[in-house]
Design a protein around this motif. Sequence first.
Motif, mmCIF file in Angstrom:
data_model
loop_
_atom_site.group_PDB
_atom_site.id
_atom_site.type_symbol
_atom_site.label_atom_id
_atom_site.label_comp_id
_atom_site.label_asym_id
_atom_site.label_seq_id
_atom_site.Cartn_x
_atom_site.Cartn_y
_atom_site.Cartn_z
ATOM 1 N N LYS A 1 0.826 -1.198 0.000
ATOM 2 C CA LYS A 1 0.000 0.000 0.000
ATOM 3 C C LYS A 1 0.868 1.258 0.000
ATOM 4 C CE LYS A 1 -4.023 1.847 2.442
ATOM 5 N NZ LYS A 1 -3.445 2.713 3.502
ATOM 6 N N THR A 2 1.815 1.311 0.927
ATOM 7 C CA THR A 2 2.665 2.500 0.978
ATOM 8 C C THR A 2 3.514 2.613 -0.278
ATOM 9 O OG1 THR A 2 4.115 1.148 2.319
ATOM 10 C CG2 THR A 2 2.845 2.832 3.463
ATOM 11 N N ALA A 3 3.906 1.466 -0.822
ATOM 12 C CA ALA A 3 4.694 1.505 -2.050
ATOM 13 C C ALA A 3 3.900 2.157 -3.164
ATOM 14 C CB ALA A 3 5.110 0.095 -2.448
ATOM 15 N N LYS A 4 2.616 1.812 -3.216
ATOM 16 C CA LYS A 4 1.782 2.373 -4.273
ATOM 17 C C LYS A 4 1.649 3.886 -4.096
ATOM 18 C CE LYS A 4 -1.429 0.523 -7.383
ATOM 19 N NZ LYS A 4 -1.859 -0.815 -7.786
ATOM 20 N N GLU A 5 1.453 4.288 -2.828
ATOM 21 C CA GLU A 5 1.348 5.730 -2.559
ATOM 22 C C GLU A 5 2.636 6.439 -2.972
ATOM 23 O OE1 GLU A 5 0.475 5.787 1.548
ATOM 24 O OE2 GLU A 5 -1.611 5.155 1.263
ATOM 25 N N ARG A 6 3.748 5.835 -2.618
ATOM 26 C CA ARG A 6 5.055 6.402 -2.931
ATOM 27 C C ARG A 6 5.241 6.545 -4.447
ATOM 28 N NH1 ARG A 6 10.098 5.564 -0.571
ATOM 29 N NH2 ARG A 6 11.539 6.989 -1.614
ATOM 30 N N ALA A 7 4.897 5.468 -5.169
ATOM 31 C CA ALA A 7 5.056 5.496 -6.619
ATOM 32 C C ALA A 7 4.186 6.585 -7.232
ATOM 33 C CB ALA A 7 4.708 4.133 -7.210
ATOM 34 N N THR A 8 2.940 6.660 -6.747
ATOM 35 C CA THR A 8 2.032 7.668 -7.274
ATOM 36 C C THR A 8 2.585 9.069 -7.023
ATOM 37 O OG1 THR A 8 0.321 6.153 -6.566
ATOM 38 C CG2 THR A 8 -0.390 8.272 -7.399
ATOM 39 N N ALA A 9 3.110 9.271 -5.811
ATOM 40 C CA ALA A 9 3.642 10.594 -5.466
ATOM 41 C C ALA A 9 4.814 10.955 -6.371
ATOM 42 C CB ALA A 9 4.077 10.600 -4.003
ATOM 43 N N ILE A 10 5.705 9.997 -6.582
ATOM 44 C CA ILE A 10 6.864 10.274 -7.442
ATOM 45 C C ILE A 10 6.415 10.612 -8.855
ATOM 46 C CG2 ILE A 10 8.876 9.224 -8.533
ATOM 47 C CD1 ILE A 10 9.285 7.679 -5.928
ATOM 48 N N LEU A 11 5.484 9.808 -9.379
ATOM 49 C CA LEU A 11 5.020 10.051 -10.746
ATOM 50 C C LEU A 11 4.354 11.410 -10.859
ATOM 51 C CD1 LEU A 11 3.651 6.585 -11.852
ATOM 52 C CD2 LEU A 11 5.741 7.720 -12.545
ATOM 53 N N LYS A 12 3.689 11.818 -9.734
ATOM 54 C CA LYS A 12 2.995 13.095 -9.772
ATOM 55 C C LYS A 12 3.996 14.240 -9.935
ATOM 56 C CE LYS A 12 -0.800 15.442 -7.466
ATOM 57 N NZ LYS A 12 -1.457 15.651 -6.169
ATOM 58 N N THR A 13 5.126 14.177 -9.223
ATOM 59 C CA THR A 13 6.124 15.242 -9.376
ATOM 60 C C THR A 13 6.703 15.251 -10.786
ATOM 61 O OG1 THR A 13 7.919 13.812 -8.666
ATOM 62 C CG2 THR A 13 6.816 15.084 -6.955
ATOM 63 N N LEU A 14 6.615 14.114 -11.483
ATOM 64 C CA LEU A 14 7.103 14.062 -12.867
ATOM 65 C C LEU A 14 5.961 14.305 -13.853
ATOM 66 C CD1 LEU A 14 9.261 10.881 -12.367
ATOM 67 C CD2 LEU A 14 10.125 13.191 -12.607
ATOM 68 N N SER A 15 4.858 14.835 -13.326
ATOM 69 C CA SER A 15 3.619 15.091 -14.088
ATOM 70 C C SER A 15 3.171 13.890 -14.912
ATOM 71 C CB SER A 15 3.721 16.355 -14.952
ATOM 72 O OG SER A 15 4.891 16.358 -15.714
ATOM 73 N N LEU A 16 3.119 12.762 -14.224
ATOM 74 C CA LEU A 16 2.503 11.576 -14.826
ATOM 75 C C LEU A 16 1.365 11.142 -13.920
ATOM 76 C CD1 LEU A 16 5.568 9.388 -15.859
ATOM 77 C CD2 LEU A 16 3.928 10.442 -17.399
ATOM 78 N N GLY A 17 0.264 10.698 -14.511
ATOM 79 C CA GLY A 17 -0.884 10.281 -13.719
ATOM 80 C C GLY A 17 -0.690 8.882 -13.156
ATOM 81 N N GLN A 18 -1.575 8.506 -12.238
ATOM 82 C CA GLN A 18 -1.474 7.185 -11.630
ATOM 83 C C GLN A 18 -1.771 6.090 -12.647
ATOM 84 O OE1 GLN A 18 -4.163 6.536 -8.380
ATOM 85 N NE2 GLN A 18 -3.065 4.707 -7.704
ATOM 86 N N GLY A 19 -2.550 6.470 -13.685
ATOM 87 C CA GLY A 19 -2.941 5.474 -14.682
ATOM 88 C C GLY A 19 -1.759 4.801 -15.366
ATOM 89 N N VAL A 20 -0.635 5.502 -15.400
ATOM 90 C CA VAL A 20 0.549 4.963 -16.053
ATOM 91 C C VAL A 20 0.951 3.621 -15.445
ATOM 92 C CG1 VAL A 20 3.010 5.370 -16.389
ATOM 93 C CG2 VAL A 20 1.393 7.213 -16.750
#
Lengths: 342, 320, 300
Positions: free
Chosen positions: B125-144
């Motif tokens: 769960k935390t890994a998913k949150e972490r990945a989403t957060a990182i992608l967000k700073t790179l302006s990529l959505g969670q859908g990726v």
Amino acid sequence: MVASLNYLFKRVFYSVFIVIGIIVVTYLLIILSPGDPAARWAGNPRGPGAEKAIEFARVELNLDKPLYLQVILFIYNVLTGNLGVSISTKTPVLTAIWTHMSSTLELLIFAYIIGIPIGVLLGVFSSLRRGSFKGDVLESIGFIVANTPSFWTGMALFLVFSEVLGVSSYGRIDTRLATIMGFKPITGFYLIDTLIQGNIILFFDVLKRLIPPAIVVSLYPIGTGIRVVRVLMSEALSEDYVKQAIALGVSRRTVIWDYAFKGIIPGLTQVMGLSFVYSLVDAMVVEYVFGREGLGSLLVGAVVSNDFKLAVATLIIISSFYIIANTITDIVQAWIDPRVKL
Amino acid sequence: MVLAVESKGLSIGYLDEEDRVLWVVKNVDMQVREGEIYCLVGESGCGKTTLGSSIAGVLPPYSVTRGELIIYGRRVIKDDLRSYEGVRGKLTSYIPQNPGSSLSPYMRIWDQFWRVLREQGLNEKTAKERATAILKTLSLGQGVLEHYPHELSGGMLQRVAIGLSLATGAKVLVADEPTSSVDAHLKLQLMRLFKDVRDNYGVTIVLITHDILLAGKACDRVAVMYAGEIVEEGDSISVLTRPLHPYTKLLVDVVPLLGFKKTLASIPGEPPKPGLLREGCYFYERCPFRDEVCLNHVETQVIDGRRVKCWKPLVDKTTS
Amino acid sequence: MRIRVPTLMISVVSTVRRVWKRRMRFRIGLIIVSAITLLAVLSPFIVPYPSEGWGLIPLNETNVSGQPPSLAHLFGTDDKGRDLFSRVLLGSSTALLQIVLVVGVSLVIGLTLGVLAAYYKGLVEYSLNYLIEVFLALPAILIAIPLKMAFGPGLHVIIASMVLTWWAWYGRVASVYARSVCEMDYVTIPKLSGLPGYKIVVRHVLRNVSPPVIVQAVTDFGSVLLEASAINFLGFGLPPDYPDWGVIAQNGLYYITKMPWISLIPGFFIMVTALGFSMIGDALRDELDPKLRRRWRLWF
């Protein structure tokens, strides 16, 4: 889902065409053989009425028609599921084939259940140690094993089991014991049959007669596994994404299995599928050495008695192994590699 | 000042098929400070990628090393001993040249993130949150995350690759020619992204490029490499405006500039073949300022906090 | 077709020399194969009991049958009193003959049809690929059985049945390579400029497709020997008294506990020969694939 159905449809359609080709080739080959199937069908009659009986049989087997019509009629019969009745034993062809094929399949499947994991594990191990002493030894073992004639290892193993260990591994089952205990084949796979009937003694008897020939047959997938996995793994390990996974600090085991090994599964399946088909010959040889009934003995019997219906049906079913192996390869590839669509 | 990466007399070579060593990186002393964007510039074949690989820990198995490489106090290379245990993916991480082939084609993006984040003991769960957060700073959505690499565009893959190396939590990122496959107008955008990454995550970035303009624009300090050596190292503005080494000067001169009526120069000759070790300056054959002494004498001088590998740098011509 | 023999020879010789220098496996394989070839060539001159080697039963059969290896009979005698050494020695030429004939003929057929299947489109392509698929699905042993029934046992059965399946394999390999070659500019441009098809096929396609297919064929020598021996062992190929390793091994099957040497010695020869060929083929293939060329240790 639609794509898969489409694939299935195409595959079946294509396979039917291949099978038709196989039927034509084998039918012609058998018809070329000397001997008169019609006489055999009529029961090799003698005396005054003989010619009439043979003539009647000839008509019944369509042998009076021109060759092309014979072939077409035969194909029609096979495709409509009518493989016919064995000419020599007058029993339905399918039952005759199944009793023998189940024996061969039991041997082959058992051998591959032993062989594939051993071959793959040793192959991965040797690819990780390429150039070191252990890797070289493993590679050489794979090499020797893949190039040893199966009758040779079969005989050697038979000698070891009978002379050194004192265990008889001849035949499929202790027939005397089987009759006494009232064993009846159900599926044709004796290992399963004995278990269903709860007969532990016979189960171990079957197992002890299955293991030595299965070891011999499994040597081919082990040898091929080591060699093929070594080549494929070495290529996979030099892929960019493997290097990248290493740079990202992914653990060694994950890199080997999730990154590198996953990529070689399609290629590996293809090779293993093909080697399963080649192992049919090995299985026939080993059955001959160990005196087991099987496809080999069935075919020899069919050809010797000019039983062309039985022979052609057997050839068709054996040849379809190749088609099945190809289909499984395609499915595995589509399952592993998201870029491949069926 | 904390040194993120430090090398002392580092040489790297490759074994060829006859077991001879081709030296690609020669006797390099390099100091990368914490939190800076450090740029390795040079033409192709000068050994910058090899040097970068040695920091990231992806030197091929048939390479040979001499000297020392120290990353945050951990000595990862000491002559022939190389030990990246606990460094690779923990202290350093790598942003590949070609993101298309550097992501496993058989796994969803999420699965690849998960395999990286799992190493840090995160749960799913935390890994998913972490990945989403990182992608967000790179302006990529969670859908990726749910896609396979072949379903994404080149630019998205590039950002995913950056995201993956950020996910390791490493302090030093080695980016190998990140702009080589990117359209011209996206290059600066990408460089801004690197600056943002540096500011947000506090990482040190070692940027490998052959594009000297990019080096000047985006980097704090620059090391110019030639024939396996760092010929000049210093802060980017002064190195590129007032080059000390003849090679740097020529390199700066060949850059075409729009709007300036300047005849395009080129550097005569070819760089030496890798593997040759010899006395003196490797740039001798092509240097317009050479003289007899250069043939067998070269020394490292420190001028204004910049280090230059030339016994008579162009100091008077530029400062006077 | 103009084959420049000298340049071809030079490239073959230099490749062999390079691989020889670098790969121990190649050296061992080449030594084994040369030794077996030498035996096969010399066998008519050095065989001690030629008639027994060719299957004739000696007069004083009961005296000599089933003798273990000794100085008079290096490999012992078989169940009918024949000198096993003579039979095994003559078997080496049978083995090489089968390998060379099967691979040679299948290679020629397979290369031709495979290249045609890749070059021409439409009906030719479909029908050739179809033929290849059908014959790939048929194991040689299945073809051997009816052939033997129709024409009697002999070399022709084993050669014909194996060629009938092996040509399809080379056809498949050749058409895979040829398909990529046919997309190259040096094929498409002459095609556009109107060079007749057969000239393009011979001059450009065949010449580029042959080398990798031939390397594949060298790799297959061992498998061909193993398969032929298996068919002969089962009695579907050569007649029972023929000096062939598979046949000899079959002769000894019923005496395996009493006279194990009858089967084990020819089996050993099959293994060594197959091993020799495979070693050569494998080393050549490794040499052609740069990823496999390096020795390495795992580095993470």
